[in-house]
Design a protein around this motif. Structure first.
Motif, PDB file in Angstrom:
ATOM      1  N   SER A  88      40.681  39.525  34.253  1.00 39.25           N
ATOM      2  CA  SER A  88      41.844  38.779  35.069  1.00 39.25           C
ATOM      3  C   SER A  88      40.969  39.721  35.949  1.00 39.25           C
ATOM      4  O   SER A  88      40.420  39.694  37.981  1.00 39.25           O
ATOM      5  N   ASP A  89      41.200  41.436  36.235  1.00 40.47           N
ATOM      6  CA  ASP A  89      41.731  42.418  36.598  1.00 40.47           C
ATOM      7  C   ASP A  89      40.217  42.448  37.653  1.00 40.47           C
ATOM      8  O   ASP A  89      39.944  42.800  38.504  1.00 40.47           O
ATOM      9  N   TRP A  90      39.128  42.994  36.757  1.00 42.05           N
ATOM     10  CA  TRP A  90      38.050  42.856  37.484  1.00 42.05           C
ATOM     11  C   TRP A  90      36.802  42.197  38.063  1.00 42.05           C
ATOM     12  O   TRP A  90      36.885  42.218  39.110  1.00 42.05           O
ATOM     13  N   TYR A  91      37.381  40.911  37.477  1.00 39.07           N
ATOM     14  CA  TYR A  91      37.092  39.523  38.600  1.00 39.07           C
ATOM     15  C   TYR A  91      37.928  39.789  39.553  1.00 39.07           C
ATOM     16  O   TYR A  91      36.381  39.456  40.628  1.00 39.07           O
ATOM     17  N   GLU A  92      38.385  39.851  39.825  1.00 40.74           N
ATOM     18  CA  GLU A  92      39.176  40.109  40.909  1.00 40.74           C
ATOM     19  C   GLU A  92      38.592  40.639  42.161  1.00 40.74           C
ATOM     20  O   GLU A  92      38.702  39.949  43.162  1.00 40.74           O
ATOM     21  N   LYS A  93      38.440  42.481  41.176  1.00 37.45           N
ATOM     22  CA  LYS A  93      37.970  42.968  42.415  1.00 37.45           C
ATOM     23  C   LYS A  93      36.814  42.862  43.031  1.00 37.45           C
ATOM     24  O   LYS A  93      36.522  44.314  43.239  1.00 37.45           O
ATOM     25  N   GLY A 109      35.422  40.256  43.773  1.00 38.61           N
ATOM     26  CA  GLY A 109      34.710  39.142  44.038  1.00 38.61           C
ATOM     27  C   GLY A 109      34.854  38.194  42.718  1.00 38.61           C
ATOM     28  O   GLY A 109      34.339  37.105  44.154  1.00 38.61           O
ATOM     29  N   ARG A 110      34.608  37.948  41.909  1.00 38.15           N
ATOM     30  CA  ARG A 110      34.202  36.853  40.904  1.00 38.15           C
ATOM     31  C   ARG A 110      35.359  35.765  40.725  1.00 38.15           C
ATOM     32  O   ARG A 110      36.452  36.182  40.578  1.00 38.15           O
ATOM     33  N   THR A 111      35.298  34.585  39.672  1.00 40.78           N
ATOM     34  CA  THR A 111      35.978  34.102  39.390  1.00 40.78           C
ATOM     35  C   THR A 111      36.476  34.037  37.734  1.00 40.78           C
ATOM     36  O   THR A 111      34.943  34.039  36.837  1.00 40.78           O
ATOM     37  N   MET A 112      37.680  33.471  37.450  1.00 39.32           N
ATOM     38  CA  MET A 112      37.702  34.052  35.785  1.00 39.32           C
ATOM     39  C   MET A 112      37.901  33.036  35.415  1.00 39.32           C
ATOM     40  O   MET A 112      38.555  31.974  35.589  1.00 39.32           O
TER      41      MET A 112
END
Length: 247
Positions: free
Chosen positions: A102-107, A109-112
């Motif tokens: 979730s942290d990776w996708y937030e960084k 710009g993608r959705t979990m």
């Protein structure tokens, strides 16, 4: 005695020939350098029963078992469920894995979403295996290591766990090309093998310029024994004519 390992390659795409496996050789080379013998490889389909059967058989017979493939976000990525079933444990979203992704996708710009969340489902009691390439972790449950199938990700995961494995003396290897067919050296090569029981000697025929050639590969964990056998093989090669006859 060297530690032993087995490998379960998972995927209908491998069995159909659509995708060519690149991970077997990578794993074999890495394990040899660590003093671990890869003793068996099984390629199985994307069916839970096949994966469970292979994992359960090999984790009893080898010190380490590695799997590749089937831990992505799609419906046919069932390896985590199958390994959980093999061990008889539950599986669910793992808070550690979820936090990583979730942290990776937030960084980035993608959705979990639900599909990506599938990659955070980890069998109960498993340790995570770091994935420095695409973040979604693999996992270890007892002596079974579950890795991604994408070659770059597989290698990256493998490199993170190799230092944790208990191996032995690395396997030393010498390769000698012979400008002749196997039939010309089979008898003499057999005598060299018999005289050097601590060295494994393999003979591999090839074609070069329309004629047979042979590559001799010598392997041993005893460098002195390997050197002695290699010297005998080199002497045999020097005694042969230069021409490359048929097999």
């Amino acid at each position: 005695m060297a530690a032993t390992a087995a490998f379960v390659v998972i995927g209908d795409e491998i069995l159909s020939g659509k995708t060519k496996d690149k991970n077997i050789g990578v794993l074999a080379d890495a394990l040899a350098s660590a003093g671990i013998d890869l003793v068996e490889v099984r390629i199985v389909s994307d069916h839970e029963d096949a994966i469970v059967s292979a994992v359960n058989a090999l984790r009893q017979s080898a010190d380490y078992v590695f799997t590749s493939g089937g831990i992505g976000p799609t419906h046919d990525d069932i390896t985590a469920d199958a390994v959980a079933a093999a061990f008889g444990v539950g599986i669910d979203v793992d808070p550690r894995a979820y936090a990583l992704l979730s942290d990776w996708y937030e960084k980035t710009g993608r959705t979990m979403n639900a599909a990506r969340e599938r990659m955070t489902r980890i069998p109960f009691g498993a340790d995570l295996i770091e994935n420095p390439v695409s973040i979604a972790p693999g996992f270890r449950l007892e002596n079974v290591f579950v890795l991604a199938g994408v070659p770059a990700v597989f290698l990256a995961m493998l490199e993170t766990i190799l230092p944790t494995l208990e191996g032995g003396v690395p396997l030393f290897v010498e390769k000698l090309p012979f400008a002749c067919g196997e039939g010309d050296i089979a008898e003499a090569l057999g005598e060299i093998a018999a005289a050097n029981p601590d060295v494994s000697i393999g003979s591999y025929p090839k074609m070069s310029g329309g004629a047979f050639t042979t590559e001799i590969v010598l392997r041993s964990r005893d460098q002195a024994a390997l050197d002695a056998a290699t010297a005998q093989a080199q002497k045999l090669r020097a005694s042969l004519p230069d021409a490359a006859p048929s097999a």
